[in-house]
Motif scaffolding. Structure first.
Motif, PDB file in Angstrom:
ATOM      1  N   SER A   1       4.281   1.469   9.551  1.00  0.00           N
ATOM      2  CA  SER A   1       3.574   1.264  10.815  1.00  0.00           C
ATOM      3  C   SER A   1       4.343   0.318  11.729  1.00  0.00           C
ATOM      4  N   TYR A   2       4.938  -0.733  11.148  1.00  0.00           N
ATOM      5  CA  TYR A   2       5.697  -1.682  11.947  1.00  0.00           C
ATOM      6  C   TYR A   2       6.896  -1.003  12.611  1.00  0.00           C
ATOM      7  N   GLU A   3       7.616  -0.176  11.850  1.00  0.00           N
ATOM      8  CA  GLU A   3       8.793   0.503  12.405  1.00  0.00           C
ATOM      9  C   GLU A   3       8.385   1.526  13.459  1.00  0.00           C
ATOM     10  N   PHE A   4       7.279   2.232  13.210  1.00  0.00           N
ATOM     11  CA  PHE A   4       6.789   3.204  14.185  1.00  0.00           C
ATOM     12  C   PHE A   4       6.424   2.510  15.499  1.00  0.00           C
ATOM     13  N   GLU A   5       5.821   1.327  15.376  1.00  0.00           N
ATOM     14  CA  GLU A   5       5.442   0.588  16.578  1.00  0.00           C
ATOM     15  C   GLU A   5       6.679   0.090  17.325  1.00  0.00           C
ATOM     16  N   ARG A   6       7.720  -0.344  16.595  1.00  0.00           N
ATOM     17  CA  ARG A   6       8.950  -0.782  17.241  1.00  0.00           C
ATOM     18  C   ARG A   6       9.596   0.365  18.010  1.00  0.00           C
ATOM     19  N   THR A   7       9.493   1.581  17.480  1.00  0.00           N
ATOM     20  CA  THR A   7      10.155   2.730  18.094  1.00  0.00           C
ATOM     21  C   THR A   7       9.366   3.295  19.264  1.00  0.00           C
ATOM     22  N   THR A   8       8.044   3.380  19.121  1.00  0.00           N
ATOM     23  CA  THR A   8       7.219   4.081  20.116  1.00  0.00           C
ATOM     24  C   THR A   8       6.334   3.165  20.954  1.00  0.00           C
ATOM     25  N   SER A   9       6.230   1.899  20.570  1.00  0.00           N
ATOM     26  CA  SER A   9       5.309   0.950  21.219  1.00  0.00           C
ATOM     27  C   SER A   9       3.856   1.349  20.994  1.00  0.00           C
ATOM     28  N   ILE A  10       3.597   2.168  19.983  1.00  0.00           N
ATOM     29  CA  ILE A  10       2.238   2.607  19.642  1.00  0.00           C
ATOM     30  C   ILE A  10       1.902   2.098  18.238  1.00  0.00           C
ATOM     31  N   SER A  11       0.773   1.437  18.119  1.00  0.00           N
ATOM     32  CA  SER A  11       0.336   0.930  16.822  1.00  0.00           C
ATOM     33  C   SER A  11      -0.538   1.976  16.142  1.00  0.00           C
ATOM     34  N   ALA A  12      -0.226   2.284  14.883  1.00  0.00           N
ATOM     35  CA  ALA A  12      -0.996   3.302  14.154  1.00  0.00           C
ATOM     36  C   ALA A  12      -0.932   3.013  12.660  1.00  0.00           C
ATOM     37  N   GLY A  13      -2.017   3.305  11.967  1.00  0.00           N
ATOM     38  CA  GLY A  13      -2.031   3.208  10.510  1.00  0.00           C
ATOM     39  C   GLY A  13      -2.494   1.888   9.956  1.00  0.00           C
ATOM     40  N   ASN A  14      -2.779   0.900  10.799  1.00  0.00           N
ATOM     41  CA  ASN A  14      -3.182  -0.408  10.279  1.00  0.00           C
ATOM     42  C   ASN A  14      -4.568  -0.372   9.634  1.00  0.00           C
ATOM     43  N   GLU A  15      -5.437   0.510  10.140  1.00  0.00           N
ATOM     44  CA  GLU A  15      -6.799   0.545   9.605  1.00  0.00           C
ATOM     45  C   GLU A  15      -6.790   0.948   8.131  1.00  0.00           C
ATOM     46  N   GLU A  16      -6.003   1.982   7.787  1.00  0.00           N
ATOM     47  CA  GLU A  16      -5.931   2.429   6.390  1.00  0.00           C
ATOM     48  C   GLU A  16      -5.327   1.355   5.493  1.00  0.00           C
ATOM     49  N   PHE A  17      -4.290   0.679   6.001  1.00  0.00           N
ATOM     50  CA  PHE A  17      -3.652  -0.385   5.214  1.00  0.00           C
ATOM     51  C   PHE A  17      -4.644  -1.507   4.925  1.00  0.00           C
ATOM     52  N   GLN A  18      -5.356  -1.943   5.934  1.00  0.00           N
ATOM     53  CA  GLN A  18      -6.312  -3.038   5.745  1.00  0.00           C
ATOM     54  C   GLN A  18      -7.436  -2.646   4.790  1.00  0.00           C
ATOM     55  N   ASP A  19      -7.887  -1.402   4.869  1.00  0.00           N
ATOM     56  CA  ASP A  19      -8.947  -0.947   3.976  1.00  0.00           C
ATOM     57  C   ASP A  19      -8.465  -0.923   2.523  1.00  0.00           C
ATOM     58  N   ALA A  20      -7.209  -0.465   2.315  1.00  0.00           N
ATOM     59  CA  ALA A  20      -6.654  -0.413   0.964  1.00  0.00           C
ATOM     60  C   ALA A  20      -6.509  -1.807   0.371  1.00  0.00           C
ATOM     61  N   ILE A  21      -6.087  -2.774   1.205  1.00  0.00           N
ATOM     62  CA  ILE A  21      -5.917  -4.144   0.722  1.00  0.00           C
ATOM     63  C   ILE A  21      -7.274  -4.747   0.349  1.00  0.00           C
ATOM     64  N   ARG A  22      -8.286  -4.475   1.145  1.00  0.00           N
ATOM     65  CA  ARG A  22      -9.628  -5.005   0.820  1.00  0.00           C
ATOM     66  C   ARG A  22     -10.115  -4.477  -0.521  1.00  0.00           C
ATOM     67  N   ARG A  23      -9.798  -3.225  -0.801  1.00  0.00           N
ATOM     68  CA  ARG A  23     -10.220  -2.653  -2.081  1.00  0.00           C
ATOM     69  C   ARG A  23      -9.412  -3.217  -3.253  1.00  0.00           C
ATOM     70  N   ALA A  24      -8.150  -3.585  -2.982  1.00  0.00           N
ATOM     71  CA  ALA A  24      -7.273  -4.042  -4.067  1.00  0.00           C
ATOM     72  C   ALA A  24      -7.484  -5.520  -4.400  1.00  0.00           C
ATOM     73  N   VAL A  25      -8.083  -6.269  -3.491  1.00  0.00           N
ATOM     74  CA  VAL A  25      -8.267  -7.704  -3.711  1.00  0.00           C
ATOM     75  C   VAL A  25      -9.712  -7.960  -4.123  1.00  0.00           C
ATOM     76  N   PRO A  26      -9.962  -8.419  -5.349  1.00  0.00           N
ATOM     77  CA  PRO A  26     -11.345  -8.625  -5.818  1.00  0.00           C
ATOM     78  C   PRO A  26     -12.058  -9.724  -5.035  1.00  0.00           C
ATOM     79  N   ASP A  27     -13.350  -9.731  -5.139  1.00  0.00           N
ATOM     80  CA  ASP A  27     -14.141 -10.801  -4.522  1.00  0.00           C
ATOM     81  C   ASP A  27     -13.738 -12.141  -5.111  1.00  0.00           C
ATOM     82  N   GLY A  28     -13.673 -13.115  -4.268  1.00  0.00           N
ATOM     83  CA  GLY A  28     -13.301 -14.449  -4.721  1.00  0.00           C
ATOM     84  C   GLY A  28     -11.803 -14.677  -4.760  1.00  0.00           C
ATOM     85  N   HIS A  29     -11.031 -13.669  -4.385  1.00  0.00           N
ATOM     86  CA  HIS A  29      -9.577 -13.791  -4.368  1.00  0.00           C
ATOM     87  C   HIS A  29      -9.079 -13.839  -2.917  1.00  0.00           C
ATOM     88  N   THR A  30      -7.918 -14.403  -2.734  1.00  0.00           N
ATOM     89  CA  THR A  30      -7.288 -14.523  -1.415  1.00  0.00           C
ATOM     90  C   THR A  30      -6.008 -13.707  -1.377  1.00  0.00           C
TER      91      THR A  30
END
Length: 601
Positions: free
Chosen positions: A505-534
């Motif tokens: 997503s970072y490289e795509f944004e550097r090339t096109t100036s369009i941000s895309a795909g961050n929502e899926e990444f953030q959702d996956a990280i929330r699922r991978a990090v248990p409650d009480g963890h940082t």
């Protein structure tokens, strides 16, 4: 095996020469100063030898030196024979301490697109009219992957047309570049052969006469253009004496110290299927390295505009080199593009690219970053209806704009970019040079112009393999660093894998100036990090593939160091590397370090 005293002395001398060539002492001094500045407490004045060795090992100096000291002998079990020849040498990518012979062959196609019948072989008379020389560039690559431009030479190949058997041997002296353009760097023996052999060769007298006539014609064209340029400049100064301080660049020195019209550095360049869009072309130019021309002594910036082949071969250059390449690529995409010469903040000379849309939209392209800015001029004489926002672009003044056909000097009352009107057809605001005069010295086929630009080469880098290699090296470096701190390291492969979409997503944004795909990444990280963890993550971008150098840079960031040196309960570390390849083996390297741990109050 013991060495005789004279051999031991000889070996010490060779090792000393190799260390000097690698500038090991200079690198140690840099690391020593950096370590004292960044790692010692203010009240601590001394650095132990242990700390210095750790710093050298962490930055890869010790490994690089040992890798270079490769001894080559016929048989280590036998005593060294008494021979006057060197029996020990050091392996190097470019040369050894002994004599190095370059022996290689190249097949170069001789053609001209405007000849008409491409199905028929050109005869010797037709080939004699092809005045484009062969451009040879010599590059040196050190053990750290850094490239240096050694020599640039334009070879006149048509002497082979007058040889009896279609074969001729030449000896040319290669001169240095920039401030060393008058210093010889070596002799190159060249054998030229026509294939297939010519049915009829020309006499050497005919060839020499043709070359002499072309030199005379070239000198006359250059003289006439110089006379015209002086007259144009006098007229430009008569408009307003203050124009003398503006950056109006008509000529620029190339790597060989030869003054060339700036318009000759730009030509429409098509990228074939290697680059799909103008914005992708801007990203490609952006990932090529930035390096200012070296200056001996003080006094300001060294003048050196590289020819395109020299720039691409060394994969780095100054802002003018980047701007010329980007302008050439945008012209190849059919845009009306110009190189702008002016200043940025604090009056620093700078060059960037401008495109003019059919609707009058003026867009600035920063070739060093890939950023684009829309320009909207303001009239300082009119009271503003509303407060004008401060321009986002970093440019302060503009003195001239040019491309392969046009050169225009800014003759507006102010050269401030913010209030400039970029209506290039208005001669009261932009003084043009004669297009015929420019064409006489810069048009394709003109004997004074540079040879046709070489086509871009596809990348030779395997993105997946290189990404894996850098990632494994970074894991080792992190584990060693944490071990020195008394910390254990546990890697979580799944968490590392989840970082991939973010890097894409970072490289795509550097090339096109369009941000895309961050929502899926953030959702996956929330699922991978248990409650009480940082969870903490740190992305960073490089244009080189040296893992140790990248790791040393990352440690300078307090955010990244906090992740790498994370302490706590159930600490899990992750690192992901993604290499994006571009033509000419340029690449964008994205690295993301991350950690998760249980929060403890």
């Amino acid at each position: 095996m013991s060495l005789p005293p004279e051999k031991a002395s000889e070996l010490k001398q060779l090792i000393h020469q190799q260390l000097s060539k690698m500038d090991v002492h200079g690198r140690i001094r840099e690391i020593l100063a950096e370590t004292i500045r960044e790692e010692l407490a203010p009240d601590q004045q001394q650095l132990s030898s242990e700390d210095l060795i750790k710093a050298l090992r962490r930055r890869g100096i010790i490994d690089d030196v040992m890798k270079e000291l490769n001894f080559v002998t016929d048989n280590v079990d036998q005593e060294l024979p008494p021979s006057p020849k060197q029996s020990v040498c050091f392996a190097d990518r470019q040369s050894t301490l002994l004599k190095k012979n370059f022996h290689d062959g190249f097949l170069l196609e001789v053609h001209r697109e405007s000849l008409g019948d491409g199905t028929r072989m050109a005869d010797s008379t037709t080939m004699l009219s092809i005045s484009d020389p062969i451009h040879m560039v010599l590059i040196k690559t050190d053990i750290f992957g850094e490239t240096t431009l050694v020599a640039s030479y334009f070879l006149e190949w048509r002497s082979v047309l007058g040889s009896e058997n279609g074969v001729t041997n030449l000896t040319v002296e290669l001169m240095g570049v920039g401030t060393e353009s008058k210093v010889s760097v070596g002799i190159l023996n060249i054998k030229l052969e026509m294939y297939p052999p010519l049915n009829q060769t020309l006499s050497q007298e005919v060839v020499n006469t043709q070359l002499a006539l072309e030199r005379q014609k070239t000198a006359e064209k250059e003289r006439l253009f110089l006379v015209y340029a002086k007259q144009w400049w006098r007229e430009y100064l008569q408009i307003r004496p203050s124009h003398n301080s503006r950056l109006v660049k008509i000529f620029a020195q190339d790597e060989n110290g030869i003054n060339r019209p700036v318009c000759s550095y730009v030509k429409p360049l098509r990228a074939g299927r290697l680059l799909d869009t103008p914005r992708q072309a801007a990203r490609f130019v952006n990932v090529l390295g930035y390096e200012r021309a070296p200056v001996i002594g003080g006094g300001g910036k060294q003048e050196q505009w590289c020819t395109l082949l020299a720039f691409l071969c060394r994969n780095k250059g100054d802002c003018e080199d980047h701007a010329n390449l980007l302008c050439s690529l945008l012209l190849g995409y059919g845009l009306e593009a110009f190189v702008c010469v002016g200043t940025k903040a604090k009056g620093v000379p700078h060059a960037w690219v401008m495109t003019c849309g059919t609707d009058g939209t003026i867009t600035f392209w920063e070739s060093l970053t890939g950023h684009r800015y829309i320009h909207k001029s303001t009239n300082p004489d009119e009271p503003p209806v509303a407060e004008q926002p401060k321009p986002l672009y970093p440019y302060r003044t503009v003195g001239c704009v040019f491309n392969h056909q046009m050169f225009l000097g800014n003759c507006q009352s102010s050269d401030s970019v913010e209030i400039c009107v970029f209506d290039l057809n208005d001669e009261s605001k932009w003084k043009p040079m004669s297009e015929e005069a420019i064409k006489s010295v810069c048009a394709p086929g003109a004997t004074t112009s540079l040879p046709p630009f070489p086509p871009l080469c596809a990348s030779t880098i395997d993105a997946s393999v290189t990404s894996n290699e850098i990632e494994m090296q970074l894991r080792l470096l992190v584990s060693e660093h944490r071990k020195d701190l008394g910390l254990t390291t546990v890697w979580e492969d799944q968490l590392s894998y989840l970082l991939s979409p973010a890097l894409a997503s970072y490289e795509f944004e550097r090339t096109t100036s369009i941000s895309a795909g961050n929502e899926e990444f953030q959702d996956a990280i929330r699922r991978a990090v248990p409650d009480g963890h940082t969870f903490k993550g740190f992305p960073i971008h490089f244009v080189y593939r040296n893992a140790r150098r990248a790791f040393a840079t990352c440690l300078r960031s307090p955010f990244c160091e906090e992740i790498i040196c994370c302490r706590g309960d159930q600490v899990r570390l992750a690192v992901r590397v993604r290499v994006f390849t571009y033509p000419e083996s340029a690449c964008a390297v994205w690295i993301m370090f991350a950690c998760k741990y249980r929060s403890v109050l």
